[in-house]
Design a protein around this motif. Structure first.
Motif, short mmCIF file in Angstrom:
data_model
loop_
_atom_site.label_atom_id
_atom_site.label_comp_id
_atom_site.label_asym_id
_atom_site.label_seq_id
_atom_site.Cartn_x
_atom_site.Cartn_y
_atom_site.Cartn_z
N VAL A 1 0.80 -1.14 -0.01
CA VAL A 1 0.23 -0.05 0.09
C VAL A 1 0.77 0.96 0.09
N HIS A 2 2.19 1.10 0.27
CA HIS A 2 3.03 2.50 0.08
C HIS A 2 3.30 2.58 -1.33
N VAL A 3 3.85 3.84 -1.55
CA VAL A 3 4.39 4.27 -2.80
C VAL A 3 5.34 3.59 -3.36
N ALA A 4 5.69 3.36 -4.70
CA ALA A 4 6.64 2.65 -5.46
C ALA A 4 8.15 2.83 -4.90
N LYS A 5 8.31 3.95 -4.35
CA LYS A 5 9.80 4.29 -3.95
C LYS A 5 10.08 3.68 -2.47
N CYS A 6 8.98 3.21 -1.64
CA CYS A 6 8.95 2.62 -0.35
C CYS A 6 9.08 1.45 -0.49
N GLN A 7 8.49 0.82 -1.76
CA GLN A 7 8.55 -0.76 -1.95
C GLN A 7 9.93 -0.98 -2.12
N SER A 8 10.88 -0.56 -2.55
CA SER A 8 12.25 -0.94 -2.77
C SER A 8 12.92 -0.53 -1.47
N LEU A 9 13.18 0.54 -1.22
CA LEU A 9 13.90 1.09 -0.33
C LEU A 9 13.62 0.31 1.29
N PHE A 10 12.40 0.16 1.68
CA PHE A 10 12.00 -0.35 2.90
C PHE A 10 11.57 -1.70 2.80
N SER A 11 11.91 -2.48 1.75
CA SER A 11 11.64 -3.90 1.64
C SER A 11 12.49 -5.03 2.21
N PHE A 12 11.94 -6.02 3.25
CA PHE A 12 12.80 -6.93 3.36
C PHE A 12 13.32 -7.90 2.46
N ASN A 13 12.42 -7.95 1.31
CA ASN A 13 12.82 -8.79 0.09
C ASN A 13 14.07 -8.36 -0.60
N PHE A 14 14.37 -7.18 -0.63
CA PHE A 14 15.47 -6.52 -1.42
C PHE A 14 16.50 -5.98 -0.79
N THR A 15 16.72 -6.13 0.60
CA THR A 15 17.84 -5.85 1.41
C THR A 15 18.66 -6.88 1.78
N ARG A 16 19.96 -6.85 1.83
CA ARG A 16 20.96 -7.98 2.43
C ARG A 16 20.80 -8.23 3.73
N PHE A 17 21.19 -9.50 4.04
CA PHE A 17 21.28 -9.94 5.50
C PHE A 17 20.25 -9.55 6.47
N VAL A 18 18.94 -10.08 6.01
CA VAL A 18 17.73 -10.07 6.74
C VAL A 18 17.17 -11.25 6.78
N GLY A 19 17.63 -12.20 5.81
CA GLY A 19 16.86 -13.67 5.68
C GLY A 19 15.64 -13.62 5.39
N ARG A 20 14.54 -14.39 5.62
CA ARG A 20 13.10 -14.07 5.28
C ARG A 20 12.32 -13.69 6.24
N THR A 21 12.80 -12.42 7.16
CA THR A 21 12.17 -11.92 7.96
C THR A 21 11.10 -11.24 7.49
N ASP A 22 9.86 -10.99 7.92
CA ASP A 22 8.63 -10.51 7.28
C ASP A 22 8.09 -9.09 8.11
N GLY A 23 8.73 -9.19 9.24
CA GLY A 23 8.25 -8.03 9.99
C GLY A 23 6.99 -7.97 10.50
N GLU A 24 5.93 -8.90 10.31
CA GLU A 24 4.52 -9.15 10.73
C GLU A 24 4.41 -9.65 12.14
N ALA A 25 5.41 -9.94 12.98
CA ALA A 25 5.31 -10.50 14.13
C ALA A 25 4.12 -10.06 14.94
N PRO A 26 4.17 -8.67 15.32
CA PRO A 26 3.29 -8.24 16.27
C PRO A 26 1.70 -8.69 15.99
N GLU A 27 1.54 -8.89 14.50
CA GLU A 27 0.25 -8.89 13.87
C GLU A 27 -0.44 -10.36 14.45
N ARG A 28 0.57 -11.20 14.43
CA ARG A 28 0.15 -12.56 14.85
C ARG A 28 0.14 -12.81 16.24
N GLY A 29 0.41 -11.83 17.14
CA GLY A 29 0.48 -11.90 18.56
C GLY A 29 -0.91 -11.20 18.90
#
Length: 942
Positions: free
Chosen positions: A422-450
């Motif tokens: 839902v973010h603008v196109a620029k955010c979708q690459s700059l703040f993406s876990f998928n495109f950043t090195r050394f974060v593995g497959r972290t998705d950042g959605e942990a609080p939502e599951r709790g």
């Protein structure tokens, strides 16, 4: 079914004396008239034998035979008295009754009036100590007249964790167990029960975190000390190997902290009571921040204006001041969690007053990280793109104890994967876990599951006072963390198995993709990707994941043709034959009419065999309207294309079947080349437009199918879901028809205009080309082939370009070689890298869990003799509790090691032995050796 009469008869027989109709007590041959519902037999006894049988069970429910039926009576009426301070059955020389015998005991069996005698000997303890040593929790420390059994408190605590039952519901269940008619209600002790439950939660927390073993006692507890720590996260001094601070650059990322920030607006609290009347017992010792300091800071800065979002319209940011807060003391809570293992962090929870304001989240963020000594910090927040902008300047307004030395750290900000689209196109690459090195497959959605676990508590906590609510939520968060700890064995094992499979599949997919790319392109793309990964926030470094071409749209094509006609008018050139309709408008209107014909034809086809008069009338009106539009357009068309009169129009056809005779249809008939060029540009854009909408339909269709499979159950819900899928499928079919129409027209015009190599990346659309980029129901990642429709990124200048290498119509568009393939290659590469990192990170986390549990066991071993007390019984209790806690942690470590043995590194660290033989542990598969007891924190006999 055939045995129902037997069962009913036996149940009814139990309402009488059954096999004991003789009415003689077997022990003393006296009249037997009473029985116990909670003992293992329903034998009848006399009053004296009933009392002697229940000296150690004063809370059992007794029934007495009246001559016609059984009626509930109290053991107190039979003369049973409970003597405190002495062994069961032994009377005190100087017994002291409990306040005229008005003593109420609450137990799992119900609410009972008990005949109670306190010890009155010279060496007797206080009434409170006598009750506690008997396993009864007093309602007050001064002259208690009500108590709850430890058994009931443990039972309710676990029940509240698992079912989220409120104290009100639980208490009134006990009332009904005592008397389900409402005619003999027991004395109301609900307020006392609430107080005892809250004190029990608090005292158990202090016990579990070793405060009873410390010389400083309870008052020596520090902020955030009573927290179940995540053993898989890096904890300096607890679970990191020696020399981790000097790890090489390619290994430093393994020792990073991952935190996730979020807010929950379900956990509201109404404006009842005050902190003075209802203070928290913990004072910031657990998950909630210390209330007084937090409120003081917020009071100073709550009126400061908050910067509006420049990204998508985030209501959490832009509407923070407009959240409804009337009658509420807290509109929700904000939390800081462990992003990889979904555990609440100490001092990372706090109340919100109006929406998700930065100052609230800032205070929580720096409270939980103020003592963090790790060099790398990865922060996930659904509005991170806005929140992080001025975070360090805002930090300066916080107390010095909450400052973070960010200059010496590498801190990266991310948006959780589910929230990112839902973010603008620029955010979708700059703040993406998928495109950043050394974060593995972290998705950042942990609080939502709790939230799904804690949200059911909202109905009971919203009416609590501030202190009671914080203590209750702290207890629930602690249980959530502990369940996560004991569940790490299966969690990390399943993640590792999945990661190994995915790593192999995605690496194979990338290798397959890589082989079809030329060496020149591969080297260029790899160089660009590496540079961008090293400098993701540097705006001067081009992002290889962003398209460099401008998308072609029909609206853009029409605008360009209108601009060209405007330039001709300025130069005095006017080729229009109609005062209102120019050549480009004529062709654009013809395409619009063609679209309307397609829609009407689809509507007619969807009617089926049994058409109602209403539907038939609607179709006729639509056909009449369309025919009038075509006739009006045709009169202008004749001015520009007189050759259409040679064949004439067949007026007997339905409106949707009328041939519009656009330039692409005029094969051997004369037609102005300007009109042909106009249709060429519009058709070319129409093809791109249709492909973009087709890709969107495929994404939506795939998402709906996945959602339907996982979440939709029941006939009504499935029908609605199927209707939604049908609508998307119809839209997809329309896109396919529109593209094929444009493709047919382009082929005809290419012959008329003598265009060569005009196709570029456009191809004829076959049925097997219409498939999603990633089909959740299709073949695996290693075998899938990307359809050409997903490689379309703007204009392709392989063919029809002018002397400057630019497309004749889109002269402002920069050329780019295979941008769709380039982006897909980059994404395929990062997918393989992320799964490779995930395997390495999971291996490290498994080792950290083992090391942490051994460190924690050693800490409990040290506590066994830390506190010197004179009372031998107290000393033995200290030793026994610490030894059992150490034993539990070593058993957990051995259990986890047995699960993870194939994936662990050869060495976990100095002094750690993990085999069963080395630890002399029992067989972990034995059913009589549970890892967790009834109170949820391994605080009972194992």
């Amino acid at each position: 079914m055939s045995e129902r009469d037997t069962y009913v008869a036996e149940l009814i027989q139990l309402d009488g004396r059954g096999d004991h109709v003789s009415g003689i007590c077997g022990g003393c041959h006296a009249p037997a008239l009473s029985r116990c519902l909670d003992c293992d037999d329903l034998q009848l006894y006399c009053h004296e034998c009933t009392v002697s049988n229940h000296v150690r069970s004063p809370t059992h429910r007794i029934q007495e035979w009246t001559g016609e039926f059984f009626q509930g009576v109290s053991l107190k009426t039979f003369g049973l008295r409970v003597q405190l301070g002495h062994p069961a059955g032994q009377r005190c020389i100087l017994p002291r009754p409990a306040f005229n015998d008005e003593f109420v005991l609450i137990d799992i069996n119900g609410i009972h009036e008990v005949g109670l005698d306190f010890c009155g000997c010279e060496t007797s303890d206080t009434h409170v100590r006598q009750l506690l040593r008997h396993g009864w929790f007093p309602s007050t420390s001064i002259d208690p007249r009500t108590a709850v059994t430890f058994r009931l408190l443990r039972h309710f605590q676990i029940l509240s964790f698992e079912s989220k039952a409120s104290a009100y519901e639980y208490y009134h269940s006990l009332v009904r167990l005592t008397d389900n008619t409402g005619l003999s209600k027991p004395k109301d002790r609900y307020n006392a029960f609430m107080r005892m439950v809250r004190e029990w939660r608090h005292l158990k927390m202090l016990k579990r975190f070793g405060r009873g073993h410390e010389a400083s006692g309870v008052e020596g507890t520090s902020q955030g000390e009573c927290v179940v720590i995540c053993p898989a996260c890096p904890q300096p001094g607890m679970n990191l190997p020696d020399g981790w601070e000097h790890a090489t650059k390619d290994k430093q990322w393994l020792y990073a902290t991952f935190v996730a920030i979020d807010a929950n607006f379900r956990l509201k609290r109404r404006n009842v009571s005050t902190n003075e009347a209802d203070p928290s017992l913990s004072k910031g010792w657990s998950y909630f921040v210390e209330e007084a300091d937090c409120k003081s800071y917020l009071a100073e800065h709550l009126g400061e204006a908050q910067e509006k979002s420049t990204c998508s319209s985030h209501n959490a940011v832009n509407m923070a001041d407009t959240k409804l807060s009337q009658g509420l003391a807290a509109t929700g809570v904000g939390t800081i969690d462990c992003a990889r293992h979904n555990m609440k962090r100490g001092n990372g929870v706090g109340d919100l007053q109006k929406g998700e304001k930065y100052i609230n989240m800032d205070y929580l963020f720096f409270s939980t990280l103020c003592n963090n000594s790790l060099k790398i910090l990865n922060v996930s927040y659904d509005i991170a793109c806005q929140w992080h902008k001025h975070i360090w300047s805002r930090m300066e307004s916080l107390p010095q104890s909450h400052h973070l030395n960010h200059v010496s750290k590498t801190i990266r900000f991310f948006v959780p994967k589910f929230h990112l689209p839902v973010h603008v196109a620029k955010c979708q690459s700059l703040f993406s876990f998928n495109f950043t090195r050394f974060v593995g497959r972290t998705d950042g959605e942990a609080p939502e599951r709790g939230w799904s676990n804690i949200n059911p508590v909202a109905s009971s906590t919203k009416n609590m006072g501030p202190g009671c609510r914080r203590d209750t939520l702290d207890d629930h968060f602690g249980d959530w963390n502990w369940k996560k700890v004991v569940g790490l064995g299966a969690l990390l094992l399943n993640k590792m198995k999945d990661a190994l499979v995915e790593r192999a599949e995605h690496q194979a997919a990338f290798d397959e993709f890589d082989t079809v790319i030329s060496i020149k392109h591969r080297a260029t793309w790899l160089s660009e990707m590496v540079i961008w990964e090293q400098n993701p926030n540097d705006t001067s470094v081009p992002n290889p994941l962003e398209t460099k071409a401008i998308a072609i749209t029909q609206a853009g094509a029409r605008l360009r043709l209108a601009e060209l006609e405007a330039n001709e008018l300025e130069r005095g050139i006017d080729v229009s034959l109609h005062p209102e309709v120019s050549p480009s408008v004529l062709i654009a209107s013809g395409l619009d009419l063609e679209e309307e014909q397609h829609r009407l034809k689809s509507l007619v086809e969807s009617m089926g065999m049994h058409v109602t008069d209403t539907q038939r009338g609607s179709i006729v009106r639509m056909r009449n309207s369309l025919r009038r539009k075509i006739e009006t357009w045709g009169r202008v068309q004749i001015l520009y294309m007189p050759a259409v009169l040679q064949g004439g129009r067949d007026d007997q056809h339905n409106a949707e079947d009328i041939i519009l005779s656009l330039p692409s249809w005029m094969k051997n008939k004369p037609c102005d080349q300007r009109l042909q060029n106009n249709e060429w540009e519009l058709r070319y854009a129409q093809a791109y437009d249709a492909l973009e909408e087709l890709r969107q339909c495929l994404r939506i269709h795939c998402s709906l199918l996945t959602f339907k499979r996982e979440w939709v159950h029941g006939q009504g819900a499935n029908t609605r879901a199927q209707n939604a899928l049908t609508r998307v499928h119809a839209r997809r079919t329309a896109c396919v028809k529109r593209y094929r129409s444009a493709w047919t027209a382009l082929k005809a015009l290419a012959m008329l205009l003598k265009k060569r190599d005009w196709k570029g990346r456009l191809q004829e659309l076959a049925d097997d080309h219409i498939k999603p980029l990633v089909d959740p129901f299709g073949v695996g990642e290693g075998r899938r082939q990307v359809s050409w429709i997903w490689m379309m990124e703007g204009i392709d200048c392989n063919g029809d370009c002018d002397d400057d290498g630019k497309h004749q119509c889109y002269s402002r568009i920069k050329s780019d070689v295979l941008p769709g393939v380039r982006i897909e290659w980059c994404k395929s590469r990062v997918r393989a890298l992320r799964w490779t990192e995930e395997v390495e990170l999971l291996t490290e986390e498994m080792g950290r869990v083992i090391r942490f549990l051994h460190w924690d066991a050693q800490r409990w071993d040290e506590r066994r003799s830390r506190l010197a007390v004179e009372n031998p019984a107290h000393t033995e209790g200290l030793h026994a509790y610490a030894a059992r806690q150490a034993h539990i942690r070593r058993r957990l470590a051995a259990h986890f090691h047995a699960l993870w043995a194939p994936y662990l590194m050869p060495t976990l660290g100095p002094g750690i032995n993990t085999t069963h033989a080395e630890l002399s542990l029992p067989d972990l598969t034995m059913p009589d050796a549970p890892l967790m007891d009834a109170d949820g924190f391994c605080d009972n006999h194992t």
